[in-house]
Design a protein around this motif. Structure first.
Motif, PDB file in Angstrom:
ATOM      1  N   ALA A   1       0.966  -1.194   0.022  1.00  0.00           N
ATOM      2  CA  ALA A   1       0.075  -0.397  -0.105  1.00  0.00           C
ATOM      3  C   ALA A   1       0.963   1.093   0.311  1.00  0.00           C
ATOM      4  O   ALA A   1       0.788   2.471  -0.637  1.00  0.00           O
ATOM      5  CB  ALA A   1      -0.944  -0.435   1.095  1.00  0.00           C
ATOM      6  N   THR A   2       2.112   1.157   1.258  1.00  0.00           N
ATOM      7  CA  THR A   2       3.222   2.251   0.710  1.00  0.00           C
ATOM      8  C   THR A   2       3.745   3.076  -0.525  1.00  0.00           C
ATOM      9  O   THR A   2       3.761   3.531  -1.248  1.00  0.00           O
ATOM     10  CB  THR A   2       3.780   1.996   2.156  1.00  0.00           C
ATOM     11  OG1 THR A   2       3.144   1.763   3.145  1.00  0.00           O
ATOM     12  CG2 THR A   2       4.558   3.053   2.381  1.00  0.00           C
ATOM     13  N   LYS A   3       4.372   1.122  -1.047  1.00  0.00           N
ATOM     14  CA  LYS A   3       4.535   1.739  -2.285  1.00  0.00           C
ATOM     15  C   LYS A   3       3.660   2.345  -3.201  1.00  0.00           C
ATOM     16  O   LYS A   3       3.932   2.967  -4.213  1.00  0.00           O
ATOM     17  CB  LYS A   3       4.773   0.177  -2.750  1.00  0.00           C
ATOM     18  CG  LYS A   3       6.183   0.358  -4.210  1.00  0.00           C
ATOM     19  CD  LYS A   3       6.512  -1.307  -4.488  1.00  0.00           C
ATOM     20  CE  LYS A   3       7.050  -1.360  -5.898  1.00  0.00           C
ATOM     21  NZ  LYS A   3       7.441  -3.005  -6.520  1.00  0.00           N
ATOM     22  N   ASP A   4       2.147   1.473  -3.383  1.00  0.00           N
ATOM     23  CA  ASP A   4       1.389   2.017  -4.531  1.00  0.00           C
ATOM     24  C   ASP A   4       0.634   3.558  -4.316  1.00  0.00           C
ATOM     25  O   ASP A   4       0.641   4.466  -4.958  1.00  0.00           O
ATOM     26  CB  ASP A   4       0.354   1.287  -4.109  1.00  0.00           C
ATOM     27  CG  ASP A   4       0.445  -0.357  -4.469  1.00  0.00           C
ATOM     28  OD1 ASP A   4       1.080  -0.105  -5.618  1.00  0.00           O
ATOM     29  OD2 ASP A   4      -0.883  -0.732  -4.601  1.00  0.00           O
ATOM     30  N   ALA A   5       1.027   3.742  -3.053  1.00  0.00           N
ATOM     31  CA  ALA A   5       0.584   5.536  -2.921  1.00  0.00           C
ATOM     32  C   ALA A   5       1.583   6.482  -3.288  1.00  0.00           C
ATOM     33  O   ALA A   5       1.761   7.295  -3.826  1.00  0.00           O
ATOM     34  CB  ALA A   5       0.623   5.795  -1.509  1.00  0.00           C
ATOM     35  N   VAL A   6       3.150   6.033  -3.174  1.00  0.00           N
ATOM     36  CA  VAL A   6       3.779   6.558  -3.358  1.00  0.00           C
ATOM     37  C   VAL A   6       4.803   6.655  -4.844  1.00  0.00           C
ATOM     38  O   VAL A   6       4.309   7.457  -5.460  1.00  0.00           O
ATOM     39  CB  VAL A   6       5.681   6.030  -2.857  1.00  0.00           C
ATOM     40  CG1 VAL A   6       7.075   6.877  -3.452  1.00  0.00           C
ATOM     41  CG2 VAL A   6       5.597   6.257  -1.369  1.00  0.00           C
ATOM     42  N   ASN A   7       4.555   5.984  -5.987  1.00  0.00           N
ATOM     43  CA  ASN A   7       3.667   5.539  -7.215  1.00  0.00           C
ATOM     44  C   ASN A   7       2.877   6.402  -7.459  1.00  0.00           C
ATOM     45  O   ASN A   7       3.172   7.558  -8.276  1.00  0.00           O
ATOM     46  CB  ASN A   7       3.698   4.562  -8.001  1.00  0.00           C
ATOM     47  CG  ASN A   7       5.380   3.641  -7.683  1.00  0.00           C
ATOM     48  OD1 ASN A   7       5.817   3.901  -7.407  1.00  0.00           O
ATOM     49  ND2 ASN A   7       5.305   1.551  -7.505  1.00  0.00           N
ATOM     50  N   LYS A   8       1.869   6.461  -7.319  1.00  0.00           N
ATOM     51  CA  LYS A   8       0.683   7.397  -7.081  1.00  0.00           C
ATOM     52  C   LYS A   8       1.076   9.175  -7.340  1.00  0.00           C
ATOM     53  O   LYS A   8       0.623   9.570  -8.139  1.00  0.00           O
ATOM     54  CB  LYS A   8      -0.794   7.016  -6.787  1.00  0.00           C
ATOM     55  CG  LYS A   8      -1.111   6.047  -7.514  1.00  0.00           C
ATOM     56  CD  LYS A   8      -2.568   5.545  -6.341  1.00  0.00           C
ATOM     57  CE  LYS A   8      -3.245   4.483  -6.739  1.00  0.00           C
ATOM     58  NZ  LYS A   8      -3.982   3.892  -5.903  1.00  0.00           N
ATOM     59  N   ALA A   9       1.971   8.730  -6.095  1.00  0.00           N
ATOM     60  CA  ALA A   9       2.074  10.870  -6.190  1.00  0.00           C
ATOM     61  C   ALA A   9       3.124  10.960  -6.854  1.00  0.00           C
ATOM     62  O   ALA A   9       3.363  11.803  -7.297  1.00  0.00           O
ATOM     63  CB  ALA A   9       3.073  10.498  -4.760  1.00  0.00           C
ATOM     64  N   ALA A  10       4.144  10.144  -6.764  1.00  0.00           N
ATOM     65  CA  ALA A  10       5.299  10.208  -7.662  1.00  0.00           C
ATOM     66  C   ALA A  10       4.091  10.498  -9.379  1.00  0.00           C
ATOM     67  O   ALA A  10       4.511  11.779 -10.192  1.00  0.00           O
ATOM     68  CB  ALA A  10       6.569   9.263  -7.881  1.00  0.00           C
ATOM     69  N   ALA A  11       2.958   9.783  -9.525  1.00  0.00           N
ATOM     70  CA  ALA A  11       2.960   9.645 -11.605  1.00  0.00           C
ATOM     71  C   ALA A  11       2.123  11.248 -11.538  1.00  0.00           C
ATOM     72  O   ALA A  11       1.680  12.426 -12.417  1.00  0.00           O
ATOM     73  CB  ALA A  11       2.131   8.846 -11.730  1.00  0.00           C
ATOM     74  N   ALA A  12       1.548  11.464 -10.138  1.00  0.00           N
ATOM     75  CA  ALA A  12       0.699  13.229 -10.332  1.00  0.00           C
ATOM     76  C   ALA A  12       1.798  13.888  -9.779  1.00  0.00           C
ATOM     77  O   ALA A  12       1.877  15.130 -10.868  1.00  0.00           O
ATOM     78  CB  ALA A  12      -0.321  13.282  -9.067  1.00  0.00           C
ATOM     79  N   ALA A  13       2.897  13.995  -9.599  1.00  0.00           N
ATOM     80  CA  ALA A  13       3.871  15.309  -9.783  1.00  0.00           C
ATOM     81  C   ALA A  13       3.812  15.824 -10.696  1.00  0.00           C
ATOM     82  O   ALA A  13       4.595  16.365 -11.678  1.00  0.00           O
ATOM     83  CB  ALA A  13       4.649  15.075  -8.910  1.00  0.00           C
ATOM     84  N   ASN A  14       4.407  14.311 -11.805  1.00  0.00           N
ATOM     85  CA  ASN A  14       5.480  14.320 -12.937  1.00  0.00           C
ATOM     86  C   ASN A  14       4.155  14.645 -14.211  1.00  0.00           C
ATOM     87  O   ASN A  14       4.239  15.133 -15.156  1.00  0.00           O
ATOM     88  CB  ASN A  14       5.292  12.513 -13.666  1.00  0.00           C
ATOM     89  CG  ASN A  14       6.637  12.246 -12.629  1.00  0.00           C
ATOM     90  OD1 ASN A  14       7.444  12.840 -12.596  1.00  0.00           O
ATOM     91  ND2 ASN A  14       7.006  10.704 -12.664  1.00  0.00           N
ATOM     92  N   LYS A  15       2.885  14.368 -13.669  1.00  0.00           N
ATOM     93  CA  LYS A  15       2.131  14.774 -14.509  1.00  0.00           C
ATOM     94  C   LYS A  15       2.173  17.093 -15.146  1.00  0.00           C
ATOM     95  O   LYS A  15       1.542  17.008 -15.192  1.00  0.00           O
ATOM     96  CB  LYS A  15       0.448  14.587 -14.606  1.00  0.00           C
ATOM     97  CG  LYS A  15      -0.021  13.020 -14.521  1.00  0.00           C
ATOM     98  CD  LYS A  15      -0.811  13.022 -14.148  1.00  0.00           C
ATOM     99  CE  LYS A  15      -2.026  11.581 -15.428  1.00  0.00           C
ATOM    100  NZ  LYS A  15      -3.090  10.782 -14.953  1.00  0.00           N
ATOM    101  N   LYS A  16       2.060  17.283 -13.847  1.00  0.00           N
ATOM    102  CA  LYS A  16       2.174  18.462 -13.045  1.00  0.00           C
ATOM    103  C   LYS A  16       3.697  19.512 -14.299  1.00  0.00           C
ATOM    104  O   LYS A  16       3.290  20.533 -14.231  1.00  0.00           O
ATOM    105  CB  LYS A  16       2.010  18.795 -12.150  1.00  0.00           C
ATOM    106  CG  LYS A  16       0.659  18.317 -10.771  1.00  0.00           C
ATOM    107  CD  LYS A  16       0.162  18.850  -9.901  1.00  0.00           C
ATOM    108  CE  LYS A  16      -1.051  18.566  -9.346  1.00  0.00           C
ATOM    109  NZ  LYS A  16      -1.212  18.727  -7.848  1.00  0.00           N
ATOM    110  N   LEU A  17       4.638  18.270 -14.030  1.00  0.00           N
ATOM    111  CA  LEU A  17       5.620  18.737 -14.866  1.00  0.00           C
ATOM    112  C   LEU A  17       4.806  18.995 -16.395  1.00  0.00           C
ATOM    113  O   LEU A  17       5.659  19.431 -16.868  1.00  0.00           O
ATOM    114  CB  LEU A  17       6.782  18.072 -14.330  1.00  0.00           C
ATOM    115  CG  LEU A  17       7.497  17.987 -12.879  1.00  0.00           C
ATOM    116  CD1 LEU A  17       8.263  17.161 -12.938  1.00  0.00           C
ATOM    117  CD2 LEU A  17       7.662  18.909 -12.670  1.00  0.00           C
TER     118      LEU A  17
END
Length: 71
Positions: free
Chosen positions: A55-71
């Motif tokens: 669950a932690t890994k999934d949350a980190v991956n989702k946050a990173a994907a969201a951050a990459n979209k904003k770049l």
């Protein structure tokens, strides 16, 4: 240890614990039943750790994907 390894070890310990309890009951060994119960609980704990890691890994991956979209 990774989440999958924790889950596999947990499942194995649960199964062995249940088997020990069954054998202990069949032969009238309270000690074996107790050992089995402890091992089963240990397995459930290991599986929970694996689930939490995943669950932690999934949350980190989702946050990173969201951050990459904003770049």
């Amino acid at each position: 240890m990774g989440s999958t390894a924790d889950k596999v070890k947990g499942t194995t310990n649960e199964a062995i614990g249940k088997a020990k309890q069954g054998v202990g009951e069949a032969v009238g060994s309270d000690k074996l039943q107790g050992e089995g119960a402890i091992q089963e609980v240990k397995g459930k704990g290991q599986k929970a750790v694996g689930d939490a890691k995943e669950a932690t890994k999934d949350a980190v991956n989702k946050a990173a994907a969201a951050a990459n979209k904003k770049l």
